[in-house]
Structure formats: structure tokens, C-alpha cells
Design a protein around this motif. Structure first.
Motif, short mmCIF file in Angstrom:
data_model
loop_
_atom_site.label_atom_id
_atom_site.label_comp_id
_atom_site.label_asym_id
_atom_site.label_seq_id
_atom_site.Cartn_x
_atom_site.Cartn_y
_atom_site.Cartn_z
N LEU A 175 6.16 14.43 -0.68
CA LEU A 175 6.51 15.01 -1.90
C LEU A 175 6.69 16.10 -1.96
CD1 LEU A 175 3.31 13.09 -3.99
CD2 LEU A 175 6.24 12.91 -3.91
N ASN A 176 7.19 17.28 -0.80
CA ASN A 176 7.28 18.24 -0.66
C ASN A 176 8.96 18.22 -0.15
OD1 ASN A 176 4.29 18.69 0.91
ND2 ASN A 176 4.79 20.36 -1.13
N PRO A 177 9.24 19.46 -1.05
CA PRO A 177 10.94 19.54 -0.35
C PRO A 177 10.99 20.43 0.71
CG PRO A 177 10.89 20.96 -2.08
CD PRO A 177 8.87 20.34 -2.48
N SER A 178 12.03 19.42 1.38
CA SER A 178 12.26 20.76 2.65
C SER A 178 12.43 21.92 2.75
CB SER A 178 13.67 20.21 3.71
OG SER A 178 14.60 19.93 2.81
N SER A 179 12.31 22.60 1.85
CA SER A 179 12.72 23.93 1.47
C SER A 179 11.05 24.46 1.49
CB SER A 179 12.79 24.85 -0.03
OG SER A 179 12.66 24.11 -0.89
N SER A 180 10.17 23.60 0.98
CA SER A 180 8.53 24.26 0.85
C SER A 180 8.10 24.70 2.63
CB SER A 180 7.68 22.84 0.46
OG SER A 180 6.36 22.09 0.49
N PRO A 181 7.34 25.39 2.07
CA PRO A 181 6.43 26.12 3.58
C PRO A 181 5.19 25.18 3.97
CG PRO A 181 5.98 26.88 1.58
CD PRO A 181 6.30 25.98 0.89
N TYR A 182 4.99 24.01 2.47
CA TYR A 182 3.61 23.10 3.16
C TYR A 182 4.96 21.58 4.06
CZ TYR A 182 1.05 25.08 0.43
OH TYR A 182 -0.10 25.83 -0.27
N TYR A 183 5.94 22.00 3.78
CA TYR A 183 6.69 20.60 4.19
C TYR A 183 6.64 20.20 6.00
CZ TYR A 183 10.68 17.44 5.47
OH TYR A 183 11.17 16.11 6.28
N GLU A 184 6.70 20.88 6.74
CA GLU A 184 6.44 20.49 7.99
C GLU A 184 5.44 19.93 8.84
OE1 GLU A 184 8.58 20.56 11.03
OE2 GLU A 184 10.07 21.40 9.22
N PRO A 243 0.49 -1.09 -0.39
CA PRO A 243 -0.21 0.10 -0.45
C PRO A 243 0.90 1.15 0.13
CG PRO A 243 -0.02 -0.56 1.99
CD PRO A 243 0.58 -2.36 1.46
N CYS A 244 -0.24 2.55 0.05
CA CYS A 244 1.02 4.03 -0.65
C CYS A 244 0.24 4.44 0.87
CB CYS A 244 1.12 3.87 -1.61
SG CYS A 244 -0.12 4.31 -2.54
N ILE A 245 0.94 5.93 0.57
CA ILE A 245 0.40 7.38 2.11
C ILE A 245 1.35 7.86 1.04
CG2 ILE A 245 -0.31 8.04 3.86
CD1 ILE A 245 -0.13 5.97 4.83
N ASP A 246 0.49 8.52 0.06
CA ASP A 246 1.98 9.53 -0.61
C ASP A 246 1.31 11.67 -0.05
OD1 ASP A 246 2.52 8.08 -2.27
OD2 ASP A 246 1.47 8.24 -4.16
N ILE A 247 1.72 12.05 0.73
CA ILE A 247 1.38 13.13 1.24
C ILE A 247 2.17 14.63 0.75
CG2 ILE A 247 1.73 14.21 3.41
CD1 ILE A 247 2.18 11.52 4.58
N HIS A 248 0.91 15.62 -0.09
CA HIS A 248 1.54 16.58 -0.58
C HIS A 248 1.15 17.99 -0.39
CE1 HIS A 248 1.63 19.39 -4.35
NE2 HIS A 248 2.49 19.04 -4.04
N ASN A 249 1.44 19.02 -0.05
CA ASN A 249 0.97 19.74 0.76
C ASN A 249 -0.20 19.53 2.26
OD1 ASN A 249 1.97 21.67 -1.95
ND2 ASN A 249 0.73 22.00 -2.58
N GLY A 250 1.17 18.61 2.57
CA GLY A 250 0.13 18.21 3.65
C GLY A 250 -1.18 17.81 3.95
N ALA A 251 -1.79 16.89 2.73
CA ALA A 251 -3.07 15.94 2.25
C ALA A 251 -2.13 14.95 2.02
CB ALA A 251 -3.57 16.43 2.00
N VAL A 252 -3.04 13.95 1.97
CA VAL A 252 -3.12 12.39 1.42
C VAL A 252 -3.55 12.82 -0.34
CG1 VAL A 252 -3.47 10.39 1.22
CG2 VAL A 252 -2.65 11.01 3.48
N LYS A 253 -3.08 12.30 -1.05
CA LYS A 253 -3.39 12.68 -2.58
C LYS A 253 -2.96 11.27 -3.72
CE LYS A 253 -2.86 17.51 -2.29
NZ LYS A 253 -1.68 18.67 -2.92
N GLN A 254 -2.97 11.38 -4.61
CA GLN A 254 -2.91 10.49 -5.11
C GLN A 254 -2.41 12.27 -7.09
OE1 GLN A 254 -1.79 7.55 -6.38
NE2 GLN A 254 -1.90 7.41 -3.82
N ILE A 255 -1.33 11.81 -7.28
CA ILE A 255 -0.98 12.99 -8.29
C ILE A 255 -0.45 12.23 -9.77
CG2 ILE A 255 -0.59 14.47 -6.34
CD1 ILE A 255 1.97 14.26 -7.13
#
Length: 257
Positions: free
Chosen positions: A59-68, A5-17
Motif C-alpha cells: 500500500l506504499n508507492p515506490s517513492s515512499s521511504p517505507y516502500y523497501e 485471505p489478505c495481507i495488506d502491508i502499509h508503512n512496513g506493517a500488516v494493517k487493516q485501513i
């Protein structure tokens, strides 16, 4: 062949992109599905069904404001299912312990071990020394260019000069426990698997390996089982009903596990 299974996280939400759409600029991506549930919900679901070896991907780089927030979600998933999930996305020797101590069974790494488009043996050795090969998964995600599958890094945005071949897998196999292979050009499109990639992985077969990308039907699973010689595990994302698709999660479990 097992279901991973997978859990992909982007901008603080579980997504499929759509994998090839991911861009660090403005943290942009073409979304197929955004879950109302958090990462811990999916981790608990996989835990309760006894499905091990799933992938939590930041899926966010550490430089992203969404990373934390993305990281917080990942850590919550690991806490919900200790030692049942692997985690990847920006992993380095400096931060690997944070995720392992939080409950990850393995860390998944690509970008750190590549620089200037080549494998950096010194970085790989440092990573193995810090993490241990038995807790390291190398993600050799690939994109097709001029008829050749090249390994890509930095959230699938940068091509390396390293081809995915049996020799490449041989060279890296002694430094890791498993491989994860995303076929990026079909990732998130649910339009069929990259058959040449699946066939290569099936021929090789010297380490556990998981294929991700393009699965949208049980016929795809049959084809992957055939090409992968029943020794390549599979991740299903956008096609799974958990993420808005048509393949029933419970039926997939009965079919594969």
C-alpha cells in the motif's frame, strides 16, 4: 464462494485501513488494526490451512521511504507460501518478475494499465507479454460517483473514466486469469457490502472474481453468496478476528471452504 485471505502491508506493517482514507502524502491512512505479527506469519498461517489465492497488497508507492520495508515484508510472505499467494501494488512489467520469482502465483495490477483515466491497450498487451495472462489478476477497484461505479487507480486515489460494467469485464477478460474488485467506499468500514457491485459480478461470472469490501457478518456472506450466485469469492479484512474483528477465522473457513 471461497474465502480468499489478505495481507495488506502499509508503512512496513500488516494493517487493516479504511480504504478511502489512503493518501500518498505523508503515507497517511486511517488505521483499523496494526498487527504485531509480520506478513510471513500470516502467509504461513494460510499455507498451513491450505488456503490458496490470497492477496498480498503493498500500500506504499515506490517513492515512499517505507516502500523497501513494505516490499521486504511482501517478499517474505511469498517465500513463506510459494505459489499460494498473489501480490499487487505498483506492479509493472519491469518489476513483476521479482515478485513472481519470489513465489507469487499471480501479480495483481490496476494503475499500470490506466493512463489519463483510460485503459491503455498497449500497456496491457506489454504486461500480458511479460507476465502471461495466466499469471495476471486485474484489480478493478471501484468508487461510486454520481450513481456510477468508476474504476479507481493509484491506491484508490484517482478516478478513471471507465465504469465497472459487464462490457468492461468482457473487454478485459481475455487479458487476465482473474479479477479482484475492491468496493473502496466500504473497504475497511465493516458496515456491509456494496450490493450493486456484488450483483453485477454475479451476473457476469465468466472469470474467477474476488470481492472485497464491507463484509462484517455471516449475514453479509449469505447476501454476497445470493447476489454473487455462489460464483464470487470473498476477502474479509477488518471484520476478521485475525485483524481485530468479531468474525472468527476458523468459523469463516468452516462456513466457506
Amino acid at each position: 464462494m471461497k474465502f480468499r485471505p489478505c495481507i495488506d502491508i502499509h508503512n512496513g506493517a500488516v494493517k487493516q485501513i479504511v480504504g478511502g482514507s489512503l493518501m500518498d502524502a505523508q503515507d497517511a491512512a486511517q488505521e483499523n488494526f496494526v498487527s504485531k505479527q509480520d506478513a510471513a506469519f500470516f502467509a504461513a498461517l494460510y499455507r498451513d490451512r491450505g488456503i490458496r489465492g490470497g492477496h498480498v497488497i503493498l500500500l506504499n508507492p515506490s517513492s515512499s521511504p517505507y516502500y523497501e520495508e513494505t516490499k521486504r515484508q511482501a517478499l517474505a510472505a511469498l517465500k513463506a507460501y510459494p505459489n499460494g499467494l498473489q501480490v499487487g501494488g505498483g506492479i509493472t512489467p519491469e518489476n513483476a518478475a521479482t515478485f513472481l520469482e519470489a513465489g507469487a502465483s499471480h501479480v495483481i495490477v490496476t494503475s499500470y494499465v490506466f493512463q489519463d483515466g483510460m485503459i491503455q491497450e498497449d500497456k496491457l498487451c506489454k504486461l500480458v507479454k511479460v507476465v502471461g495472462k495466466e499469471r495476471l489478476v486485474l484489480d478493478l477497484s471501484v468508487r461510486l460517483r454520481e450513481g456510477i461505479y468508476y474504476i479507481v487507480t493509484d491506491r484508490w486515489q484517482k478516478y478513471t473514466s471507465v465504469e465497472l460494467t459487464e462490457d468492461t469485464l468482457d473487454a478485459l477478460a481475455e487479458s487476465c486469469d482473474e479479477f479482484l474488485i475492491h468496493a473502496v467506499d466500504v473497504e475497511g468500514k465493516a458496515a456491509g457490502i456494496e450490493e450493486p457491485v456484488a450483483a453485477l459480478l454475479g451476473r457476469w461470472g465468466k472469470r474467477p472474481v474476488t470481492y472485497a469490501g464491507g463484509v462484517h457478518s455471516f449475514a453479509d456472506l449469505d447476501r454476497l453468496r445470493e447476489l454473487g450466485r455462489d460464483r464470487v469469492d470473498v476477502t474479509i479484512g477488518s471484520a476478521l478476528d485475525l485483524f481485530g474483528g468479531t468474525m472468527a477465522f476458523e468459523e469463516v473457513l468452516r462456513y466457506l471452504n
